[in-house]
Design a protein around this motif. Sequence first.
Motif, mmCIF file in Angstrom:
data_model
loop_
_atom_site.group_PDB
_atom_site.id
_atom_site.type_symbol
_atom_site.label_atom_id
_atom_site.label_comp_id
_atom_site.label_asym_id
_atom_site.label_seq_id
_atom_site.Cartn_x
_atom_site.Cartn_y
_atom_site.Cartn_z
ATOM 1 N N THR A 90 43.733 59.711 37.906
ATOM 2 C CA THR A 90 44.081 60.172 39.249
ATOM 3 C C THR A 90 42.964 59.790 40.206
ATOM 4 O O THR A 90 41.815 59.632 39.812
ATOM 5 C CB THR A 90 44.296 61.696 39.291
ATOM 6 N N PHE A 91 43.309 59.645 41.462
ATOM 7 C CA PHE A 91 42.348 59.229 42.467
ATOM 8 C C PHE A 91 42.173 60.273 43.566
ATOM 9 O O PHE A 91 41.633 59.981 44.616
ATOM 10 C CB PHE A 91 42.778 57.888 43.079
ATOM 11 N N GLY A 92 42.656 61.470 43.355
ATOM 12 C CA GLY A 92 42.481 62.529 44.337
ATOM 13 C C GLY A 92 43.603 62.593 45.344
ATOM 14 O O GLY A 92 44.544 61.803 45.333
ATOM 15 N N CYS A 93 43.488 63.536 46.255
ATOM 16 C CA CYS A 93 44.577 63.824 47.180
ATOM 17 C C CYS A 93 44.827 62.699 48.190
ATOM 18 O O CYS A 93 45.902 62.626 48.773
ATOM 19 C CB CYS A 93 44.325 65.131 47.901
ATOM 20 N N GLN A 94 43.878 61.826 48.404
ATOM 21 C CA GLN A 94 44.095 60.748 49.372
ATOM 22 C C GLN A 94 45.187 59.791 48.910
ATOM 23 O O GLN A 94 45.708 59.020 49.702
ATOM 24 C CB GLN A 94 42.797 59.980 49.653
ATOM 25 N N MET A 95 45.561 59.861 47.642
ATOM 26 C CA MET A 95 46.626 58.999 47.131
ATOM 27 C C MET A 95 48.006 59.624 47.293
ATOM 28 O O MET A 95 49.015 58.986 47.031
ATOM 29 C CB MET A 95 46.389 58.668 45.652
#
Length: 62
Positions: A51-56
């Motif tokens: 996962t790459f965090g909420c910015q994705m």
Amino acid sequence: MNNIDFDAIDLTKEAPVTDPERQYYYIAKARKYVSEKAQEIGRDLTFCVTTFGCQMNPVSVM
């Protein structure tokens, strides 16, 4: 999961139209596929989730 017997679901028929029966059908189909692949390669399958965090997360613009 409400004690669903996924082995009793007939995968030779078409998927049901209504939920949750449709979801149970595809769960049973996925379980069968994973089991067959594990037997084919002789070990349990593994996976990795990155996962790459909420910015994705998708952003809706109005």
